[in-house]
Design an enzyme around this catalytic site. Structure first.
Site, PDB file in Angstrom:
ATOM      1  N   MET A  26     -43.395 -20.761   3.179  1.00  0.00           N
ATOM      2  CA  MET A  26     -42.127 -21.433   3.469  1.00  0.00           C
ATOM      3  C   MET A  26     -41.017 -20.416   3.291  1.00  0.00           C
ATOM      4  SD  MET A  26     -42.671 -25.195   1.698  1.00  0.00           S
ATOM      5  CE  MET A  26     -43.569 -24.577   0.255  1.00  0.00           C
ATOM      6  N   CYS A 110     -45.084 -22.656  13.939  1.00  0.00           N
ATOM      7  CA  CYS A 110     -43.654 -22.758  13.639  1.00  0.00           C
ATOM      8  C   CYS A 110     -42.907 -23.433  14.791  1.00  0.00           C
ATOM      9  CB  CYS A 110     -43.073 -21.375  13.393  1.00  0.00           C
ATOM     10  SG  CYS A 110     -41.323 -21.398  12.960  1.00  0.00           S
ATOM     11  N   ASN A 213     -53.521 -29.870   7.040  1.00  0.00           N
ATOM     12  CA  ASN A 213     -52.142 -29.720   6.586  1.00  0.00           C
ATOM     13  C   ASN A 213     -51.314 -30.910   7.066  1.00  0.00           C
ATOM     14  OD1 ASN A 213     -49.362 -27.616   7.536  1.00  0.00           O
ATOM     15  ND2 ASN A 213     -49.734 -28.498   5.537  1.00  0.00           N
ATOM     16  N   GLY A 237     -47.542 -27.680   1.662  1.00  0.00           N
ATOM     17  CA  GLY A 237     -46.226 -27.106   1.868  1.00  0.00           C
ATOM     18  C   GLY A 237     -45.169 -27.837   1.068  1.00  0.00           C
TER      19      GLY A 237
END
Length: 380
Positions: A26, A110, A213, A237
């Site tokens: 991150m 991303c 995730n 995350g």
């Protein structure tokens, strides 16, 4: 899936991670100080902030400065971003030969506009031949050093342009050690709910390890994801923002042990002080305290800490000031259980993904990508 059949470790090539848990990179968060703090809580694979391959190849000072590892990191893990196979290959070789990196992850997930509008990040897997070229080149560059290469991706650009199953096949054919799937499209950014069914589908379609995730807020979520999808490990995350002890809970859960109780505000304050101290060790006291300010709201989320103390903590610039303000908190205040299982960090709303003109017309790359897609900056 019973506790007895849960994965206890995660194997990536010749690496064996003690707990099948990966910290997601991150930007501005997962620096060496934060990774050390998380590693003090429990075993896992802690990945540094994303670095652009071109920045690394060109010797960009910002990119090189990010290659700073904590003393308790068992494996040096780096995530690269790029769009050019040759540049990524050179960057991987630099990481392996010059920086002793143990694991390289390639980012194709991303959704940030500055990345996707030039064909990078979550936009790139739509060009499947290019994806294969990048992965093949990266794996070849890492092979002489015995370093495993993995990739992270999303479901696709949107529901009409899904790429995750193709990406899994391509990753496997290229020799990747694993693929991580964030169960959201790029359009979703961080909104809504992650689609764990897509993780399960990917798991059944490839032979390499699959990491899940998305929406892991508590250790119980990680266990449920593995049970529902069959994935080989989880990537965490936003769930650890202001809660680095989540990795302690995850280590216990995957070991079949009882998760430790929730911390009091006094225990949270102690972790906050340790976090600031570690940042100071990397950046110097004043800069470390300034960098720590962004974490304060995450740590104190749901607690009844007064407005004045919160406000002054947001201006802290020395350890002495930090100690004074943390000392004003009620150390006996219990953890706000209402915050458990709720989203943390950025969420937002679905947004149209910026991609190059004509990008979605064909899966073939009609012209070389803009070199500026791999400029000498880092982040994302």
């Amino acid at each position: 899936m019973s506790i007895a059949t849960l994965p206890r470790t995660l194997r990536l090539g010749d690496l064996e991670v003690e707990t099948p848990v990966v910290l997601a990179p991150m930007a501005g968060v997962t620096n060496a100080a934060f990774r050390q703090l998380c590693a003090e809580q429990g075993a896992g694979l802690y990945v540094c902030e994303m670095i652009t391959s071109r920045g690394l190849v060109q010797g960009d000072k910002t990119s090189l400065a990010m290659l700073n590892f904590a003393p308790n990191e068992k494996f040096r893990s780096v995530q690269l971003y790029g769009v050019d196979p040759e540049t990524i290959g050179r960057a991987v070789e630099i990481l392996c030969a010059d920086h002793g990196v143990d694991h390289v992850d390639l980012n194709f997930g991303c959704p940030v506009p500055k990345v996707t509008r030039k064909g990078g990040g979550a936009a790139l897997p739509w060009k499947d031949v290019l994806l294969g070229q990048i992965l093949t080149r990266a794996v070849a560059a890492a092979a002489p050093y015995g370093v495993p290469v993995t990739m992270k991706t999303r479901k696709g650009i949107d529901d009409e342009h899904l790429t995750y199953l193709d990406a899994g096949r391509i990753a496997q054919d290229a020799g990747c050690a694993a693929i991580a799937l964030h169960g959201r499209t790029a359009v979703q950014h961080y909104s809504g709910h992650a689609d764990w069914a897509s993780i399960a589908e990917l798991k059944t379609s490839v032979d390499i390890p699959v990491l899940g995730n998305g929406d892991i807020w508590e250790a119980a979520d990680a266990i449920r994801m593995v049970e529902e999808t069959g994935c080989d490990g989880v990537v965490v995350g936003r769930g650890c923002l202001g809660r680095p002890w989540l990795f302690r809970d995850l280590a216990a859960a995957f070991a079949g042990e009882t998760v430790v109780g929730l911390p009091t505000l006094g225990e949270v304050a102690a972790v906050m002080r340790r976090h600031a101290e570690l940042l100071g060790g990397v950046m110097g006291e004043e800069r470390g305290c300034i960098e720590f300010r962004k974490h304060i709201a995450w740590y104190l989320k749901g607690f009844s800490a007064g407005k004045e103390v919160r406000s002054r903590l947001g201006l802290v610039s020395s350890f002495a000031d930090l100690d004074d303000l943390l000392g004003r908190l009620d150390p006996t205040e219990p953890y706000p259980v209402g915050e458990l299982g709720t989203p943390r960090g950025r969420q937002g709303t679905p947004k149209k993904v910026s991609v190059p003109d004509g990008w979605l017309d064909s899966r073939e790359l009609s012209a070389p990508l803009d070199p500026l897609a791999e400029d000498a900056t880092s982040g994302g």
